[in-house]
Scaffold this motif. Structure first.
Motif, PDB file in Angstrom:
ATOM      1  N   LEU A  21      -5.502   8.436  13.660  1.00 57.73           N
ATOM      2  CA  LEU A  21      -5.896   7.404  12.684  1.00 57.73           C
ATOM      3  C   LEU A  21      -6.002   6.028  13.344  1.00 57.73           C
ATOM      4  CD1 LEU A  21      -3.784   8.433   9.565  1.00 57.73           C
ATOM      5  CD2 LEU A  21      -6.288   8.427   9.793  1.00 57.73           C
ATOM      6  N   LEU A  23      -6.857   5.511  16.351  1.00 59.17           N
ATOM      7  CA  LEU A  23      -8.117   5.465  17.112  1.00 59.17           C
ATOM      8  C   LEU A  23      -9.330   5.318  16.193  1.00 59.17           C
ATOM      9  CD1 LEU A  23      -7.368   8.240  19.756  1.00 59.17           C
ATOM     10  CD2 LEU A  23      -7.622   5.790  20.167  1.00 59.17           C
ATOM     11  N   ALA A  24      -9.227   5.903  15.001  1.00 60.68           N
ATOM     12  CA  ALA A  24     -10.359   5.843  14.087  1.00 60.68           C
ATOM     13  C   ALA A  24     -10.374   4.565  13.272  1.00 60.68           C
ATOM     14  CB  ALA A  24     -10.316   7.038  13.139  1.00 60.68           C
ATOM     15  N   GLY A  25      -9.344   3.777  13.366  1.00 64.29           N
ATOM     16  CA  GLY A  25      -9.242   2.558  12.569  1.00 64.29           C
ATOM     17  C   GLY A  25     -10.020   1.423  13.194  1.00 64.29           C
ATOM     18  N   PRO A  26      -9.641   0.194  12.931  1.00 61.96           N
ATOM     19  CA  PRO A  26     -10.343  -0.969  13.468  1.00 61.96           C
ATOM     20  C   PRO A  26     -10.586  -0.832  14.965  1.00 61.96           C
ATOM     21  CG  PRO A  26      -8.670  -1.679  11.963  1.00 61.96           C
ATOM     22  CD  PRO A  26      -8.515  -0.195  12.121  1.00 61.96           C
TER      23      PRO A  26
END
Lengths: 167, 177
Positions: A21, A23-26
């Motif tokens: 998460l 890594l997939a966030g901002p």
């Protein structure tokens, strides 16, 4: 014992999920794709005589419009160009024109110059650490022989989209 | 359970590739120009009260039914300033309170009245005060003429003696929008 092992694995699953998460966030590369847009100077035609067109070159340092782009990234510019300057108590109109060579982008880091038509979107890349870019805008006005005297103005808006990718 | 943990990680990583971010911003700069006004002024007639009897007063009306005609080479009459303009015009004037005999220094009382007309010597429309007034451009941007008519009253004073008494009315015209 078996129960304890199962608990530990659940903990790892959470860890992986949290990592994923994160890594997939901002996007961590967003800092490199951020550009600030700073209006520096307006487009100044000065004093005109009725019936006599006036041209401001994008090379005219004292009268051209100047906008600073500070940062880096792939930049797309689109101008909202007014067709008229307006002025006087009756909001009279003074035709405003932009030609294919009225836009210039200079890159202080490399010394390169990009000439563009302000009526069309333009895209370019500002490399990281290059010091940004400067956008200059020229134009022309065409006062009618019976152009009412007075002060005229209008706003020129530049919309900037900065794109960056991360994997 | 271990399989579950690995598949969660794989799922999460699959969501990451090539995530694109776009930042938008805008700024506005001003474009400006000033169209110069056309403005000229020329005195076409001097204000003349003519020859008066010692101690006699005289009035020349600059507007209304009794409006005086323009002065001639030797005849009494209104003063007139022709103003060419393509915008509205503000006017200020410095009006002397006396006319002075340059030889003797003697004076006669003086007061001015002003009016505007659209033609030379035409019917004048009175303004409230010569000191400050304005007139408009009927068609802004088109050069047109407005005529400022100048009349007034000279107050006789026998003690001032004989001679020629003069004074200057100074007008300043300023174009406005």
């Amino acid at each position: 014992m078996a129960k304890r092992t199962a608990l530990r694995l659940r903990g790892r699953a959470r860890l992986w999920a949290a990592l994923a998460l994160a890594l997939a966030g901002p996007c961590p590369a967003l800092a490199q794709g951020t550009v600030s847009v700073l209006p520096v100077q307006g487009l100044r035609f000065g004093v005109l005589a009725s019936g006599i067109p006036a041209v401001v070159s994008p090379l005219d340092g004292s009268r051209r419009a100047t906008i600073e782009l500070v940062g880096s990234g792939h930049v797309s510019l689109a101008f909202e160009l007014p067709a008229m300057l307006e002025g006087g108590s009756g909001r009279r109109a003074l035709p405003l024109r932009f030609g294919p060579g009225d836009g210039r982008v200079t890159f202080p880091g490399s010394g390169q110059v990009l000439v563009f038509d302000p009526s069309q979107p333009v895209s370019f890349t500002i490399p990281p650490g290059s010091g940004g870019a400067t956008v200059h805008l020229g134009g022309s006005v065409v006062p009618d022989p019976r152009q009412p005297p007075g002060a005229y103005d209008a706003g020129i808006t530049v919309n900037v989209v900065v794109a960056s990718s991360a994997t | 359970m271990k399989k579950l943990a690995l598949s969660l990680a794989a799922l999460a990583l699959a969501a990451v590739p090539a995530v694109s971010h776009a930042q938008t911003a805008s700024a506005t700069v001003n474009a400006s120009a000033t169209v110069q006004a056309s403005l000229t002024a020329a005195t076409t007639h001097q204000l003349k009260f003519g020859t008066l009897a010692m101690g006699a007063s005289s009035t020349l009306a600059s507007s209304g039914a009794s409006q005086a005609s323009l002065s001639g080479l030797t005849t009494a009459g209104l003063g007139q300033v022709q103003v060419g303009h393509n915008s509205n015009v503000n006017v200020t004037a410095t009006v002397p309170t006396v006319l002075t005999n340059a030889s003797t220094g003697q004076t006669l009382g003086f007061a001015a009245t002003c009016a505007t007309a659209s033609s030379s010597g035409g019917t004048g429309t009175a303004v409230a005060s010569c000191a400050s007034f304005s007139f408009t451009a009927g068609t802004p941007g088109t050069v047109q003429s407005t005529y400022v008519l100048v009349g007034g009253t000279v107050t006789g004073n026998a003690a001032s003696g004989v001679g020629t008494f003069t004074g200057d009315v100074d007008f300043t015209f300023t174009a406005s929008n």
